[in-house]
Design a protein around this motif. Structure first.
Motif, PDB file in Angstrom:
ATOM      1  N   ASP A 170       1.182 -10.169  -3.280  1.00  0.00           N
ATOM      2  CA  ASP A 170       1.032  -8.976  -3.680  1.00  0.00           C
ATOM      3  C   ASP A 170       2.406  -8.368  -3.838  1.00  0.00           C
ATOM      4  N   THR A 194       3.459 -12.745   0.274  1.00  0.00           N
ATOM      5  CA  THR A 194       2.662 -14.018  -0.007  1.00  0.00           C
ATOM      6  C   THR A 194       1.396 -14.029   1.118  1.00  0.00           C
ATOM      7  N   LYS A 195       0.518 -14.786   0.972  1.00  0.00           N
ATOM      8  CA  LYS A 195      -0.499 -14.942   1.751  1.00  0.00           C
ATOM      9  C   LYS A 195      -0.187 -15.774   2.878  1.00  0.00           C
ATOM     10  N   LYS A 227       0.611  -1.131   0.055  1.00  0.00           N
ATOM     11  CA  LYS A 227       0.023   0.084   0.084  1.00  0.00           C
ATOM     12  C   LYS A 227       0.881   1.277  -0.023  1.00  0.00           C
ATOM     13  N   LYS A 245       6.904  -9.353 -14.325  1.00  0.00           N
ATOM     14  CA  LYS A 245       5.635  -8.859 -13.855  1.00  0.00           C
ATOM     15  C   LYS A 245       4.577  -9.489 -14.352  1.00  0.00           C
ATOM     16  N   GLY A 276      -1.001 -15.055  -9.870  1.00  0.00           N
ATOM     17  CA  GLY A 276      -2.124 -14.323  -9.809  1.00  0.00           C
ATOM     18  C   GLY A 276      -2.408 -13.731  -8.310  1.00  0.00           C
ATOM     19  N   ASP A 277      -3.532 -14.068  -7.636  1.00  0.00           N
ATOM     20  CA  ASP A 277      -4.146 -13.441  -6.476  1.00  0.00           C
ATOM     21  C   ASP A 277      -3.288 -13.988  -5.183  1.00  0.00           C
ATOM     22  N   LYS A 278      -2.240 -14.852  -5.485  1.00  0.00           N
ATOM     23  CA  LYS A 278      -1.443 -15.694  -4.407  1.00  0.00           C
ATOM     24  C   LYS A 278      -0.431 -14.697  -3.846  1.00  0.00           C
ATOM     25  N   ILE A 335       1.821 -12.211 -12.582  1.00  0.00           N
ATOM     26  CA  ILE A 335       0.547 -12.168 -12.836  1.00  0.00           C
ATOM     27  C   ILE A 335      -0.046 -13.482 -13.441  1.00  0.00           C
TER      28      ILE A 335
END
Length: 385
Positions: free
Chosen positions: A312, A326-327, A149, A300, A308-310, A304
């Motif tokens: 940020d 990572t998550k 962020k 990049k 993917g969404d795994k 992606i």
């Protein structure tokens, strides 16, 4: 013998980077995203060879002789011109000390300013070698968090730090670049709290698109000490860096450098001075930026596509690195699986003063070839879930 080491020696530890280099060096099939090495194509070998031969003929013995501790005039004069590209004017050769890369510059600056227990502010994450050097001095760390962020500048105000170490342009490892307003805010806080700023601008010449001046260029109260390097834009092996600061700081640096190595190699300084003077380095910077921008965009796209969404990340604005959040995976444990899948990265927690980034990964796109980036990120995607 071991009982006779000094307290300083007891604090010295081999870099975590070396440990991982040794692991991956045993397997030639591993795609290596660990090393923060320049792409070999960015080293202008032919030009360096020509300059070296010319200098040996022109300067003869002087090129191989002792010289002035803080650097020869030829190189200082060229650095004065070179840093105008980062917005730095109104300095003289008395404000410059030539160093053995930026690493020696940071070691000397930290040594002359930091006492055990001093409050210092550093970015979290930050450059691992600077962090490891700082740990030997036993300061009180205050982290300025960088997240997907953004950059949490309020953390600097809360720290009331004596010294701030910052890599504000294409930061290693996060890739984040402070915008002009953030830079002005940092200077404002530093003035309010009487904080010294050490600006590591190693990647400032490798910003891909939007120009942002160095923090030093915005400083009108002489709070900023500037560190630069030729390692990423010309040759890492020549080991040429520099410090720009007021004369009192340079005097202390000169006294310390006399005790360390007397001076940076004369031949290497002459080579670098001639490469700046003839425009070789400016040409090399343009090529390097173009190459790294292409490789950054490639990585990049592959991140992606495969992750993917795994994860940020911050899209790098320059430099040589991607940093992944990572998550909640423990990326040090995950590295064992990655190595079995013939891909290696650097666990991101070692870039945090408190080792809090257990779920992060640093990837270098500068050294691997394009086909390795595609295949390596594919392999990484296979083991991240």
């Amino acid at each position: 013998m071991y009982n006779l080491f000094s307290k300083y020696a007891d604090n010295l530890k081999l870099s975590e980077l070396l440990r991982y280099f040794k692991i991956i060096s045993k397997n030639p099939n591993i795609i290596n995203f660990v090393n923060g090495l320049p792409d070999p194509r960015t080293v202008p070998i032919n030009e360096i060879t020509e300059i070296t031969n010319q200098i040996i003929k022109e300067y003869s013995v002087r090129a191989f002789q002792y010289s002035i501790t803080c650097g020869i005039k030829e190189l200082k004069d060229q650095i004065l011109e070179f840093v105008k590209n980062r917005g730095i004017y109104d300095i003289s050769e008395n404000n410059i000390c030539i160093t053995v890369g930026s690493q020696e510059a940071l070691y000397m600056l930290f040594s002359i300013f930091i006492n055990p227990g001093d409050n210092i502010a550093i970015e979290n994450p930050t450059y691992i070698s600077a962090l490891e050097t700082l740990r030997t001095l036993n300061p009180n760390f205050n982290g300025i968090n960088i997240t997907p962020k953004g950059y949490e500048i309020d953390d600097l105000r809360k720290s009331n730090a004596k010294l701030l170490y910052t890599v504000p342009s294409a930061q290693n490892p996060s890739g984040y670049t402070l915008n002009i307003n953030e830079r002005k805010k940092i200077i404002e806080i530093a003035h309010e709290n009487n904080t010294i700023i050490i600006e590591d601008d190693t990647y400032g010449f490798l910003l891909f698109d939007d120009y942002v001046p160095a923090i030093k260029a915005l400083d009108d109260e002489d709070k900023v000490i500037y560190v630069g390097s030729m390692s990423k834009v010309f040759s890492s092996g020549l080991r040429i860096g520099w410090i720009i600061a007021n004369e009192k700081v340079i005097e202390k640096i000169e006294a310390l450098k006399q005790n360390i190595n007397a001076h940076s190699p004369t031949l290497n300084q002459l080579i670098t001075a001639e490469a700046i003077r003839t425009g070789i380095i400016d040409k090399n910077i343009a090529y390097t930026k173009s190459l790294y921008k292409m490789k950054s965009n490639l990585m990049k796209n592959e991140i992606i596509k495969n992750l993917g969404d795994k994860v940020d990340f911050i899209s790098p604005t320059g430099g040589m690195f991607f940093f992944l959040w990572t998550k909640n995976l423990d990326t040090e444990k995950l590295l064992e699986k990655a190595i079995k899948n013939n891909v290696a990265y650097l666990p991101g927690k070692y870039f945090y003063h408190d080792l809090s980034g257990y779920n992060t990964i640093r990837l270098s796109y500068s050294y691997p070839r394009e086909n390795e980036i595609i295949e390596g990120i594919k392999r990484l995607g296979e083991i991240i879930s």
